[in-house]
Design a protein around this motif. Structure first.
Motif, PDB file in Angstrom:
ATOM      1  N   VAL A 145       0.808  -1.000   0.257  1.00  6.16           N
ATOM      2  CA  VAL A 145       0.154   0.185   0.336  1.00  6.16           C
ATOM      3  C   VAL A 145       1.261   1.687  -0.239  1.00  6.16           C
ATOM      4  O   VAL A 145       1.979   1.584   0.969  1.00  6.16           O
ATOM      5  CB  VAL A 145      -1.031   0.086   1.408  1.00  6.16           C
ATOM      6  N   ARG A 192      -3.595   2.571  11.258  1.00  6.01           N
ATOM      7  CA  ARG A 192      -4.456   1.434  10.624  1.00  6.01           C
ATOM      8  C   ARG A 192      -4.044   0.443   9.906  1.00  6.01           C
ATOM      9  O   ARG A 192      -4.537  -0.334   9.549  1.00  6.01           O
ATOM     10  CB  ARG A 192      -5.509   2.576   9.670  1.00  6.01           C
ATOM     11  N   TYR A 193      -2.737   0.869   9.012  1.00  5.88           N
ATOM     12  CA  TYR A 193      -1.924  -0.017   8.748  1.00  5.88           C
ATOM     13  C   TYR A 193      -1.145  -0.963   8.976  1.00  5.88           C
ATOM     14  O   TYR A 193      -0.383  -2.398   8.620  1.00  5.88           O
ATOM     15  CB  TYR A 193      -1.476   0.643   6.983  1.00  5.88           C
ATOM     16  N   THR A 227      -1.370  -3.940  11.460  1.00  9.09           N
ATOM     17  CA  THR A 227      -2.399  -4.973  10.304  1.00  9.09           C
ATOM     18  C   THR A 227      -1.434  -5.770   9.024  1.00  9.09           C
ATOM     19  O   THR A 227      -1.067  -6.973   9.046  1.00  9.09           O
ATOM     20  CB  THR A 227      -3.442  -4.901   9.564  1.00  9.09           C
ATOM     21  N   ALA A 228      -0.886  -5.199   8.190  1.00 12.38           N
ATOM     22  CA  ALA A 228      -0.045  -5.853   7.739  1.00 12.38           C
ATOM     23  C   ALA A 228       0.901  -6.570   8.331  1.00 12.38           C
ATOM     24  O   ALA A 228       1.268  -7.323   7.722  1.00 12.38           O
ATOM     25  CB  ALA A 228       1.126  -4.238   6.860  1.00 12.38           C
TER      26      ALA A 228
END
Length: 473
Positions: free
Chosen positions: A263, A413-414, A417-418
């Motif tokens: 991302v 947010r990323y 999770t990643a």
């Protein structure tokens, strides 16, 4: 209150250390140091231990040797096991807040690195003594005090060489880390050997070549029934076959494909109007660290389980940890019961069908362990949302459409999770590789591909040094 890391400070002066470079090391010189480091490692892999009486006993680390960059009966007997074990211990201590560690403070980073090195040396000494007294090199009473001390000294000395070589590369004299390079070298060597090995083995059906590719040509040339010869080359048992080789190539390609998943978060420079870029967050955010730490955990459990089982095979707790059985032909043992069995990969599809519970528990263990290690690693390695936000602020960057104060909330947010999902994906690919019979085990292939890809990125970044994919508009 005295902090744990401060207790390490007196021991720091006695630890071997590679000095920080006083200048920027040119890229070609770094390549040279990397080649020299690899050469020293490969030489140590070929120098046999002096004083060994016998090495015919079952090998407690047979399944892990390739991944641990270990070579039985040589100076590299322990491989990188002490380094990754000490790294795993320190990571768990820091991640669970048992020890206080602030990665943004230089003194804490130095003390943490020193503590990891000290634990690595202590684990080297402990493993060397355990190997000798487990009877791997012959009965202790036959070896004698002199040979016992000599073998332990050689193993400890070689272990310290590995620690220093790894530090040499990580301090910036070479490329990447010694751990990664040694692992990739051992795994690639194993895959190439099993594909092209000219060694002949008598399987009962006649003499066959060990290497899958050479065996294909040998079987087609020597057998009259060509279709049957081709089928045997594809699916022969107990030796590498072409289907194993195809599985290996397939997993290589799939992992390389997933390496490109990321991302890109748009960023702008606060002090350079109009200049924009992107900050990439990859699916494999923590790279191969989850699988390395999971391997360290399993290898230590295997070793302890076999050591205890050889001493007390009837003890209930020992059998709960693992029961072991010699494989026909000798040289290795496999877990057939207990915890060690359920966290080991099924060896064939028939075994998956016969014992589906084993396959399910192995899958759950790999996915959960990789996700946990991956999520914990970001806090220790300086790649957490807080650390990345600080790096971006130091470079006068912020996200497009967000205020500077929103950096951490956007990254939150990323990144977690990643880290967790990426760790689970690595675990899932490992399981697929194990179930399809890929050469070198699923764990080994995952490590080799991620390491080779990271070196490719290093060379690519050297040619295009613009950070974070930044571009002026």
């Amino acid at each position: 209150m005295v902090r744990f890391l401060h207790l390490i400070r007196p021991a720091m002066r006695f630890l071997p250390e590679v000095a920080q470079p006083d200048r920027k090391i040119p890229f070609r010189e770094r390549i040279l140091w990397t080649v020299i480091t690899l050469f020293i490692f490969l030489v140590c892999c070929q120098i046999p231990l002096y004083g060994v009486q016998s090495a015919k006993s079952a090998d407690p680390l047979y399944w892990m040797r390739v991944i641990l960059a270990s070579n039985r009966g040589t100076l590299m007997e322990l491989g990188i096991s002490p380094i990754i074990t000490s790294g795993m211990v320190m990571q768990l201590l820091a991640g669970s807040r048992i020890i206080e560690f602030n990665s943004s403070v230089k003194e804490d980073r130095d003390l943490f690195s020193g503590a990891q090195k000290l634990f690595g040396i202590l684990i080297t000494v402990g493993e060397a003594i355990a190997y000798v007294f487990s009877g791997m090199y012959g009965p202790v009473e036959v070896l004698g005090v002199g040979n016992v001390l000599l073998i332990v000294t050689q193993l400890v000395f070689a272990g310290m060489i590995v620690i220093i070589l790894d530090e040499l590369l990580q301090k910036g004299y070479g490329l990447g880390s010694g751990i990664s390079m040694f692992i990739a070298t051992n795994i690639c060597e194993n895959i190439i050997w099993k594909a092209f090995s000219p060694t002949t083995i008598n399987t009962g059906k006649g003499t066959e070549f060990e290497g899958a590719v050479i065996a294909l040509f040998h079987l087609i040339i020597t057998r009259k029934d060509k279709p049957k010869a081709l089928m045997e080359a594809l699916y022969r048992q107990n030796l590498p076959n072409l289907s194993n080789l195809f599985s290996t190539v397939m997993i290589f390609l799939v992992v390389i494909y997933f390496q490109g998943w990321r991302v890109d978060l748009p960023v702008k420079y606060t002090k350079h109007r109009g200049r924009q870029g992107s900050y990439p967050i990859k699916l494999f955010y923590t790279s191969n660290m989850p699988i390395i730490l999971q391997t360290a955990l399993v290898s230590n459990l295997y070793f302890m389980s076999q050591l205890l089982y050889n001493r007390a095979p009837t003890n209930v707790l020992v059998r709960l940890l693992g029961t072991w059985q010699d494989v026909e032909g000798g040289g290795q043992t496999v877990p057939v019961g207990g915890i060690a069995y359920y966290i080991s990969p099924p060896r064939t599809f028939a075994e998956i069908i016969y014992d589906p519970l084993h396959a399910i528990l192995y899958l759950v263990f790999i996915l959960s362990a990789c996700a946990m290690f991956s999520k914990t690693w970001i806090d220790v390695s300086g790649s957490s949302p807080k650390d990345v936000a600080k790096q971006l602020r130091d470079q006068d960057m912020c996200f497009l459409g967000h205020r500077d104060s929103a950096l951490i909330s956007v990254l939150n947010r990323y990144i977690p999770t990643a880290a967790a999902f990426g760790g689970m994906c690595i675990g899932a690919l490992t399981v697929v590789a194990d179930f399809t019979g890929a050469i070198g085990s699923g764990t080994g292939i995952l490590l080799a591909v991620t390491i080779i890809y990271s070196y490719y990125e290093m060379f690519k970044n050297e040619e295009d040094p613009m950070g974070f994919g930044a571009s002026a508009e």
